[in-house]
Design a protein around this motif. Structure first.
Motif, PDB file in Angstrom:
ATOM      1  N   ALA A 174       0.803  -1.222   0.000  1.00 38.19           N
ATOM      2  CA  ALA A 174       0.000   0.000   0.000  1.00 38.19           C
ATOM      3  C   ALA A 174       0.835   1.269   0.000  1.00 38.19           C
ATOM      4  N   GLN A 175       1.946   1.263   0.727  1.00 35.82           N
ATOM      5  CA  GLN A 175       2.697   2.500   0.912  1.00 35.82           C
ATOM      6  C   GLN A 175       4.131   2.434   0.415  1.00 35.82           C
ATOM      7  N   GLY A 176       4.704   1.245   0.287  1.00 29.27           N
ATOM      8  CA  GLY A 176       6.076   1.118  -0.181  1.00 29.27           C
ATOM      9  C   GLY A 176       7.078   1.433   0.910  1.00 29.27           C
ATOM     10  N   PHE A 177       8.300   1.720   0.489  1.00 35.29           N
ATOM     11  CA  PHE A 177       9.332   2.168   1.410  1.00 35.29           C
ATOM     12  C   PHE A 177       9.126   3.657   1.620  1.00 35.29           C
ATOM     13  N   GLY A 178       9.443   4.138   2.829  1.00 33.30           N
ATOM     14  CA  GLY A 178       9.254   5.562   3.053  1.00 33.30           C
ATOM     15  C   GLY A 178       9.535   5.981   4.474  1.00 33.30           C
ATOM     16  N   LEU A 179       9.119   7.202   4.776  1.00 37.14           N
ATOM     17  CA  LEU A 179       9.400   7.862   6.053  1.00 37.14           C
ATOM     18  C   LEU A 179       8.115   8.109   6.819  1.00 37.14           C
ATOM     19  N   ALA A 180       8.207   8.097   8.155  1.00 32.77           N
ATOM     20  CA  ALA A 180       7.069   8.415   9.017  1.00 32.77           C
ATOM     21  C   ALA A 180       7.599   9.106  10.273  1.00 32.77           C
ATOM     22  N   ALA A 181       6.688   9.603  11.092  1.00 32.31           N
ATOM     23  CA  ALA A 181       7.039  10.261  12.358  1.00 32.31           C
ATOM     24  C   ALA A 181       8.061  11.380  12.129  1.00 32.31           C
ATOM     25  N   ASP A 182       7.758  12.246  11.171  1.00 40.81           N
ATOM     26  CA  ASP A 182       8.616  13.387  10.837  1.00 40.81           C
ATOM     27  C   ASP A 182      10.026  12.944  10.446  1.00 40.81           C
TER      28      ASP A 182
END
Length: 189
Positions: A38-46
């Motif tokens: 659904a979202q792939g690789f990436g960043l979260a929580a700023d």
């Protein structure tokens, strides 16, 4: 598939190749596969949390993992790695040369709680990143994906803590440097 968005502030960096999904599907929980799809690789929580490619991380830091059957799935902007191991998520805190008791067995709960600074502090020692993000800026863009805030002299080697001792560094070099100075992370399953 669940309809829950696992990380509310997710910033996609790249899609997950089908070969990676197929390789790890038997070994990881369905919520991780859903996140990848659904979202792939990436960043979260700023920018503090990163959903990472387990193949790439294993090739870059596999020799520094306490066990070869650990699957790197998340990394932090402070140079720690969350691995899937034995049905649970464990945090390998390279900056302290230790493994934590874990952050549970449910990625959807990690995604839900990642929005809470108190949870991030309790389970992932988030506070230094929050201070560094205010002082130097968040690491929350595509260009920042492999970068962290690392102590100039790693803590296990006697380096002091404090935002003034942090520098921007690539996670892989930081882990290799810290492990060479402090030795491998002790781990008892």
């Amino acid at each position: 598939m669940m309809s829950v968005e696992l990380f509310r502030d997710f910033v996609p960096v790249a899609p997950v190749p089908e070969a990676v999904i197929d390789r790890y599907r038997p070994s990881v929980e369905p919520a991780l596969v859903e996140l990848w799809q659904a979202q792939g690789f990436g960043l979260a929580a700023d920018g503090f949390l990163r959903v990472v490619n387990p193949d790439y991380y294993t090739s870059m830091i596999g020799e520094f993992l306490p066990r070869s059957d650990m699957i790197p799935v998340l990394a932090t902007a402070m140079g720690d790695v969350v691995v899937s191991f034995d049905g649970k998520y464990r945090v390998l805190q390279f900056r302290y040369a230790r493994a934590t008791g874990g952050v549970g067995s449910s990625l959807d709960l990690i995604g839900l709680f990642a929005a809470q600074e108190s949870w991030l502090n309790r389970f992932m020692d988030y506070a230094p990143y929050a201070e560094a993000a205010v002082t130097y800026g968040s690491l929350n863009t595509l260009e920042d994906f492999d970068y962290i805030y690392a102590y100039k002299l790693p803590l296990p080697a006697g380096g002091p803590e404090g935002v003034e001792y942090l520098t921007r560094s690539r996670i892989f070099e930081h882990i290799a440097f810290t492990t060479q100075l402090a030795g491998p992370i002790p781990f008892a399953s």
